[in-house]
Scaffold this motif. Structure first.
Motif, PDB file in Angstrom:
ATOM      1  N   VAL A  97       4.859 -13.347  -9.548  1.00 38.35           N
ATOM      2  CA  VAL A  97       4.249 -14.590  -9.849  1.00 38.35           C
ATOM      3  C   VAL A  97       4.572 -15.588  -8.713  1.00 38.35           C
ATOM      4  O   VAL A  97       3.723 -16.558  -8.700  1.00 38.35           O
ATOM      5  CB  VAL A  97       4.947 -15.365 -11.091  1.00 38.35           C
ATOM      6  CG1 VAL A  97       4.753 -14.373 -12.577  1.00 38.35           C
ATOM      7  CG2 VAL A  97       6.413 -15.789 -10.962  1.00 38.35           C
ATOM      8  N   CYS A 216       8.660 -14.145 -16.161  1.00 39.88           N
ATOM      9  CA  CYS A 216       8.037 -13.395 -14.964  1.00 39.88           C
ATOM     10  C   CYS A 216       7.395 -11.808 -15.743  1.00 39.88           C
ATOM     11  O   CYS A 216       6.176 -11.547 -15.401  1.00 39.88           O
ATOM     12  CB  CYS A 216       8.946 -12.780 -13.682  1.00 39.88           C
ATOM     13  SG  CYS A 216       9.034 -13.990 -12.620  1.00 39.88           S
ATOM     14  N   ASP A 219       4.596 -12.653 -18.082  1.00 35.31           N
ATOM     15  CA  ASP A 219       3.555 -13.375 -17.214  1.00 35.31           C
ATOM     16  C   ASP A 219       2.656 -12.256 -16.711  1.00 35.31           C
ATOM     17  O   ASP A 219       1.613 -12.183 -16.536  1.00 35.31           O
ATOM     18  CB  ASP A 219       3.982 -14.273 -16.253  1.00 35.31           C
ATOM     19  CG  ASP A 219       4.285 -15.681 -16.721  1.00 35.31           C
ATOM     20  OD1 ASP A 219       3.973 -15.965 -17.825  1.00 35.31           O
ATOM     21  OD2 ASP A 219       4.838 -16.467 -16.191  1.00 35.31           O
TER      22      ASP A 219
END
Length: 318
Positions: A97, A216, A219
């Motif tokens: 990310v 993370c 995502d």
């Protein structure tokens, strides 16, 4: 610029720990984290004589970095980078990310200097805007571009990466094996995050924390299935992979995954070199310009990759 050498303990307590504890806070918006890390990268100096060339690789922005007049065909004869014996494709870390060409430029430049090869630093797409498998698709396209358009053979290209980039490098090697029947020269993995599905056993280390890692992982997964090939390469078939270097600090959150990976690779018959540090931190190689122990650890990776690309010949020993 002249490098500054700090004791590892002082750097960890006074500089690295506090800054990354703030920059990687689990509640901080990802856009702010990216901006902060880019600012922090300004104190990670590149070695003198580093040459940075901007280009496109696999349809993505990238940089080719090499040490001026230091790209040898053997240990003694310098040639331009396009005629070098091999290259390294580098995939930066950052939990899929954050991270950028800027955050890892210093590390990549040092790797280029010490391997005497061109190192290609790839700006692959990041989550949450571009979840899995976007980054893996970009890495695959970059490798194939190096083969089909730049002119390297697959066995002339090492793939390296740190943290999430290390996991991405591992997943890329598996995809190249399965989809293209291609094998890179070697893998160089700095504290690879090989299975985002595994929660860390502790709450935090000097750099990482459990909350940020979980965010993370979510995502990066997006709407995909976590069992899809490439998301958790540690849990995927490890046979047929090239010689692999793995490095981790014993006190970091990803050390256990690194040990699992090394054991799995050895069981699969893959040649592995596993180096462990004590008293450094997750991807301390990013601070190689500031901490001598971190620079020494990066040199270990460079030695492994250089030996894989340019094996010592009788002529080199004369």
């Amino acid at each position: 610029m002249r490098e500054i050498t700090l004791p590892a303990g002082l750097a960890r307590v006074a500089f690295v720990g506090p800054l990354f504890r703030f920059a990687l806070h689990g509640d901080m918006p990802v856009g702010i984290q990216r901006a902060l890390l880019n600012v922090l990268s300004r104190v990670q100096f590149m070695p003198e004589g580093s040459v940075v060339q901007h280009l496109q690789l696999g349809g993505r922005p990238a940089e080719r970095i090499f040490a001026e007049a230091a790209i040898p065909t053997s240990r003694t004869n310098a040639v331009p980078p396009e005629r070098a014996a091999g290259a390294v494709l580098y995939l930066h870390g950052g939990g899929y990310v954050v991270g950028s060409l800027a955050t890892h430029r210093s590390l990549v430049a040092r790797l280029a200097r010490e391997t005497s090869c061109a190192v290609y630093n790839l700006d692959y797409r990041l989550a949450p805007e571009h979840p899995f498998p976007a980054g893996l698709d970009d890495a695959e396209a970059a490798f194939l571009d190096l083969v089909n358009n730049v002119g390297y053979r697959p066995d002339q290209i090492c793939i390296a990466g740190d943290s999430a980039g290390g996991g991405l490098a591992l997943a890329l090697a598996q995809r190249l094996r399965d989809n293209h029947q291609l094998t890179p020269c070697a893998l160089g993995l700095i504290a690879p995050w090989g299975d985002p599905r595994q929660p860390p056993t502790a709450d935090r280390d000097t750099i990482l924390n459990r909350k940020w890692i979980a965010r993370c992982a979510a995502d990066y997964l997006g709407d995909a299935d976590s069992s899809e090939p490439g998301y958790a390469p540690l849990a995927t078939d490890l046979t047929g992979l090239p010689p692999t270097y793995v490095q981790a600090d014993v006190d970091e959150l990803l050390h256990e995954q690194c040990a699992q990976l090394v054991a799995g690779l050895r069981e699969a018959g893959v040649h592995v070199r596993f180096t462990e540090t004590r008293g450094l931190w997750h991807v301390a190689q990013l601070q190689a310009a500031l901490v001598a122990e971190a620079a020494l650890t990066l040199s270990g990776l460079a030695d492994f990759l250089r030996e894989a690309i340019q094996p010592v010949s009788i002529e080199d020993l004369r």
